[in-house]
Design a protein around this motif. Structure first.
Motif, short mmCIF file in Angstrom:
data_model
loop_
_atom_site.label_atom_id
_atom_site.label_comp_id
_atom_site.label_asym_id
_atom_site.label_seq_id
_atom_site.Cartn_x
_atom_site.Cartn_y
_atom_site.Cartn_z
N UNK A 190 0.74 -1.25 -0.11
CA UNK A 190 0.00 -0.14 -0.05
C UNK A 190 0.94 1.15 0.07
N UNK A 191 1.77 1.18 0.76
CA UNK A 191 2.97 2.26 1.02
C UNK A 191 3.56 2.57 -0.56
N UNK A 192 3.94 1.49 -1.28
CA UNK A 192 4.51 1.42 -2.47
C UNK A 192 3.63 2.44 -3.49
N UNK A 193 2.27 1.57 -3.33
CA UNK A 193 1.25 2.07 -4.61
C UNK A 193 1.39 3.81 -4.25
N UNK A 194 0.92 3.96 -2.85
CA UNK A 194 0.81 5.45 -2.50
C UNK A 194 1.95 6.31 -3.29
N UNK A 195 3.05 5.92 -2.84
CA UNK A 195 4.25 6.58 -3.39
C UNK A 195 4.44 6.74 -4.97
N UNK A 196 3.93 5.74 -5.65
CA UNK A 196 3.86 5.73 -7.10
C UNK A 196 2.81 6.71 -7.57
N UNK A 197 1.60 6.42 -6.99
CA UNK A 197 0.54 7.21 -7.36
C UNK A 197 0.78 8.66 -7.22
N UNK A 198 1.52 9.05 -6.09
CA UNK A 198 1.65 10.41 -5.97
C UNK A 198 2.66 11.07 -6.95
N UNK A 199 3.74 10.20 -7.47
CA UNK A 199 4.72 10.57 -8.34
C UNK A 199 3.89 10.90 -9.67
N UNK A 200 2.88 10.14 -10.01
CA UNK A 200 2.15 10.48 -11.13
C UNK A 200 0.91 11.42 -11.12
N UNK A 201 0.74 11.90 -9.93
CA UNK A 201 -0.26 13.04 -9.69
C UNK A 201 -1.71 12.51 -9.67
N UNK A 202 -1.60 10.96 -9.30
CA UNK A 202 -2.92 10.30 -9.25
C UNK A 202 -3.92 10.93 -8.12
N UNK A 203 -5.06 11.32 -8.39
CA UNK A 203 -6.13 11.93 -7.51
C UNK A 203 -6.31 10.78 -6.69
N UNK A 204 -6.70 11.13 -5.29
CA UNK A 204 -6.86 10.21 -4.21
C UNK A 204 -8.30 9.52 -4.67
N UNK A 205 -8.27 8.22 -4.50
CA UNK A 205 -9.53 7.37 -4.67
C UNK A 205 -10.01 7.58 -6.29
N UNK A 206 -9.33 7.94 -7.11
CA UNK A 206 -9.65 8.05 -8.51
C UNK A 206 -8.69 7.60 -9.44
#
Lengths: 366, 454
Positions: A260-276
């Motif tokens: 979960x931590x890894x995915x969050x870091x990667x999503x943040x890197x790509x500017x992915x909106x939370x929960x979307x």
């Protein structure tokens, strides 16, 4: 280096420079919208993640009170479910240790592990002060983990412990402290801090981008690479210590937290909106804007590929990282190596391309 | 030729420019020391760290705990005494020794500019900078001279010209001129500058700055020397250095270079400055205008000229020592320091050290933050001599913990001037098998690219 006589070289260079102009400019002349990136981080990622986490910690507190007023096995199971949800959600906010969170040492109070079981027992039996910086490892999720998973062999044994008022009080204090600290951070983001963060577009070491980028990389290196993998694998001591895994008493939960931590870091890197699945301005776009054109390899996609590699390696690990350390530590060390590659990409390549200064180095250059 | 040289060496000039230079130098250095102190850098750079990186051969020079403040105090007072010209020879000697000691304490803080101050103050030990408009001359009129040998002023001009010209030559390389590196990395980061922020994003500007920076360094000494271009050249000096001050964190040095460039102006100009100072402090300047010439006796003169000759030969040859090393200079940095390579590189590195106990087979990954400050870690991770010294330090640490038979390896990645990071040090090499020396370090991996240039 070829040694060529000066004047000849100058002429060659003049010619070469003129002919190179035809290839066109590499850097987009339009300024990258840094404030837009900060706004995307704040409005679409950080704030929704915190408010979601706040709901989870509220639920955690509610389930705790429900359990302490009726310490049944069924209520224990409900509490555990709330604990797991909140702990997973914590992985989506832990990297945002900036502003209020940094001021109050949010991450340390919520997630210093391993928990010190004997100190916790001593606390329960006597006086304690959870606001003390010496009490990091006596509270937060790791302590809660001990209190709901580590007090006995069976659920019945654990539930039985809560006949004691002292245990009840301590458990309630833990849950309400997690919730109140979270509320504090959450409300600062709901309030002034959002604008402060977004408007601080300065390029200096006190600017939001500079500060946050340092924090983000530090989080990845120290709290994911070292914390979740390196310490239990014994990378820094030469001796594997499964007791150092996150959520030690939950047994089959540590890998889920890691992923979960890894995915969050990667999503943040790509500017992915939370929960979307929508994305906005991000590190990855910023890198593409700043990256000099002569580099053919795209740094942002290289970083993403490395994140992917880490996650797919993580999926081959045992659900219990403690068991993984005990049974085949080499896979943990392999995870460490994969993480290490990302650290190099973030800490060397990304830092150079974005030209972010290293923390607190403010002496003269020449 | 030798007759011409002889004639030159016997020519005299007004002492005023050297006196102005002495005053400015002393005042600037005093401000620098105070600024350093007030910024808390003495504590941060010389007291807080647990470990210091030494220059080869100067391992004995270390910070002295809280007495380090005393060295700075001595250095600052000496600078003031130089400015007023009180017991000049001793003051400048003390300044040179204390300043150089400070610089040698930790090479993490190495800057070309600091090295410049060190050698300039060394040079000044041998110049008659207190012959005119100084307390020494005031108190002892016997030692007051209005005229001094021309070489004593030209020595400073020559040193400044060397610094600029060599800095210019170093910029004649393909990264600087053809890739506009590292300005292409540095300038866009100045996006928040008022008015200039957007301009800094333009690629043509990166090239314009690169090329004009190179031309500036190469040509400015000549335009300053030539009377007809001197004034315009000085304006350019001001513009150039103020601009560098705005764009980069380079502290006092732009001002020091601007003020130092005054030495190129005529004596009349310096007399006007001194007249102004005289009025300000009610000093009777006419006392110094005694028309006397400072004539050295034979042995003293020969000794000083010999020292200056050796000094300049070393200065002119030393920057070329890199030719004796194989490999790419920017990559290996062997012969990089002390050669006026100013603001040429953007290097970022990451060094993960691994200590291996051969007896138990245990491997320890090192958290550099335990031993080094962030600044030291940053410098260490891109420079092989730092890496080697740190490896030996780690070995000592682990030997003290009872690990006898150990190896130290490093997984080290470095990115240079916008290139993708690549392995820097051979991870197979046991760094303990190498001692620091002036010889080529064979554990550095090849650069696999070429930076053309001299």
């Amino acid at each position: 280096m070829k040694r060529i006589t000066g004047i000849l070289l100058v002429f060659t260079l003049v010619f070469a420079a003129c002919s190179k102009d035809d290839e066109g400019g590499s850097i987009n002349p339009n300024n990258f919208d840094r404030q837009g990136m900060l706004a995307n981080w704040a409005d679409n990622i950080i704030i929704p993640a915190f408010s979601n986490f706040k709901n989870s910690t509220q639920d955690l507190e509610d389930k705790t009170t429900a359990f302490t007023s009726d310490p049944s096995e069924a209520n224990l199971a409900e509490l555990r479910a709330a604990f797991e949800t909140a702990y997973l959600d914590f992985q989506t906010v832990s990297m945002f240790e900036i502003g209020k969170a940094m001021e109050i040492n949010f991450r340390h109070f919520l997630n210093t592990y391993p928990a010190d079981a004997s100190a916790i027992e001593a606390n329960i039996a006597g006086d304690y002060d959870l606001t003390s910086v010496n009490a990091y490892d006596q509270q937060g999720f790791p302590a809660l983990d001990y209190m709901i998973n580590g007090l006995g062999e069976t659920d019945a044994e654990i539930a039985a412990k809560y006949a004691s008022e002292d245990y009840k009080t301590y458990l309630e204090n833990l849950a309400s402290r997690i919730n109140s600290l979270t509320a504090e951070v959450n409300s600062s983001w709901q309030g002034d801090f959002r604008d402060q963060f977004v408007n601080n577009t300065s390029s200096s070491s006190t600017g939001s981008i500079d500060k946050f980028t340092n924090d983000y990389i530090m989080y990845f290196e120290k709290f994911i690479r070292s914390g979740k993998i390196g310490f239990p694998a014994g990378a820094f001591t030469g001796t594997p210590s499964p007791g150092n895994v996150e959520a030690y008493y939950s047994e089959d939960f540590s890998r889920a937290l890691y992923i979960k931590a890894l995915e969050s870091v990667q999503d943040f890197f790509n500017g992915k909106h939370f929960g979307s699945s929508e994305t906005g301005k991000s590190f990855s776009q910023y890198i593409n804007y700043m990256q000099p054109a002569m580099e053919t390899e795209n740094l942002a996609s290289q970083i993403n590929a490395q994140f992917d590699a880490i996650i797919s390696q993580a999926e081959t690990l045992n659900e219990s990282l403690a068991a993984q350390v005990q049974n085949d530590n080499s896979k943990m060390l392999a995870a460490f190596d994969e993480l290490q590659k990302a650290v190099v990409l973030l800490k060397v390549d990304m830092i150079q391309v974005l030209y972010i200064g290293v923390d607190y180095v403010d002496s003269d250059g020449d | 030729m030798s007759a011409k040289l002889n004639k030159y060496l016997k020519s005299y000039t007004e002492a005023a420019p050297l006196a102005v230079f002495r005053i400015c130098f002393g005042v600037m250095m005093f401000i620098s020391v105070v600024r350093f102190w007030l910024n808390g850098w003495i504590e941060k750079l010389y007291i807080t760290p647990k470990f210091f990186f030494s220059y080869y051969g100067f391992e004995w020079v270390k910070p002295l705990g809280n007495y380090t403040y005393l060295i700075f105090a001595i250095c600052g007072i000496a600078a003031l005494l130089v400015a007023v010209g009180y017991k000049y020879r001793i003051s400048i000697l003390v300044f040179f020794l204390s300043f150089t000691y400070i610089e040698l304490m930790d090479k993490t803080t190495y800057l070309n500019h600091y090295y410049f101050i060190s050698i300039l103050s060394f040079l000044m030990i041998f110049l008659p900078a207190s012959a005119y408009f100084s307390l020494d001359a005031w108190k002892n009129r016997k030692n007051a001279f209005q005229k001094i040998p021309a070489w004593s002023i030209d020595a400073i001009k020559l040193l400044m010209a060397t610094v600029y010209f060599y800095a210019g030559i170093a910029k004649v390389n393909s990264d600087w001129l053809l890739r506009a590196m590292p300005l292409k990395i540095w300038l866009p980061a100045q996006y928040d500058l008022p008015f200039l922020g957007n301009l800094m994003q333009q690629e043509w500007l990166h090239y314009a700055f690169s090329w004009s920076g190179m031309l500036y360094d190469l040509l400015i000494p000549f335009f300053l020397l030539w009377r007809r271009t001197r004034f315009v050249a000085f304006l350019v000096v001001i513009i150039f250095h103020v601009l560098t001050r705005i764009l980069f964190p380079i502290g006092m040095f732009p001002y020091i270079m601007i003020v130092s460039a005054l030495i190129f102006f005529s004596p009349g100009f310096h007399h006007r400055i001194l007249n102004f100072i005289s009025r300000l402090f009610h000093i009777n300047k006419s006392v110094f205008d005694n028309g006397k010439k400072l004539v050295y006796n034979g042995i003293k003169r020969k000794a000083i000229l010999a020292i200056l000759a050796v000094f300049f030969i070393v200065q002119i040859l030393f920057p070329w020592r890199y030719l004796l090393y194989p490999g790419e200079l920017f990559w290996t940095e062997e012969g990089f320091r002390f050669s006026w390579r100013v603001m040429l590189m953007e290097k970022v590195g990451y060094a993960q050290f691994i200590v291996e106990d051969k007896d138990s087979g245990k491997r320890f990954y090192i958290d550099n933050g335990q031993y080094l400050t962030p600044f030291q870690e940053k410098q260490m991770s891109t420079q092989p001599d730092f890496i080697l010294q740190y490896a030996h330090f780690l070995a000592e640490e682990f030997r003290e913990k009872g690990h006898e038979n150990i190896e130290v390896h490093v997984e080290n990645f470095v990115a240079l001037n916008g290139r993708r990071s690549r392995k820097y040090i051979d991870p197979e090499a046991d760094l303990l098998e190498y001692e620091d020396s002036f010889r080529h370090k064979t554990f550095i991996l090849p650069f696999n690219d070429e930076i053309k240039g001299i």
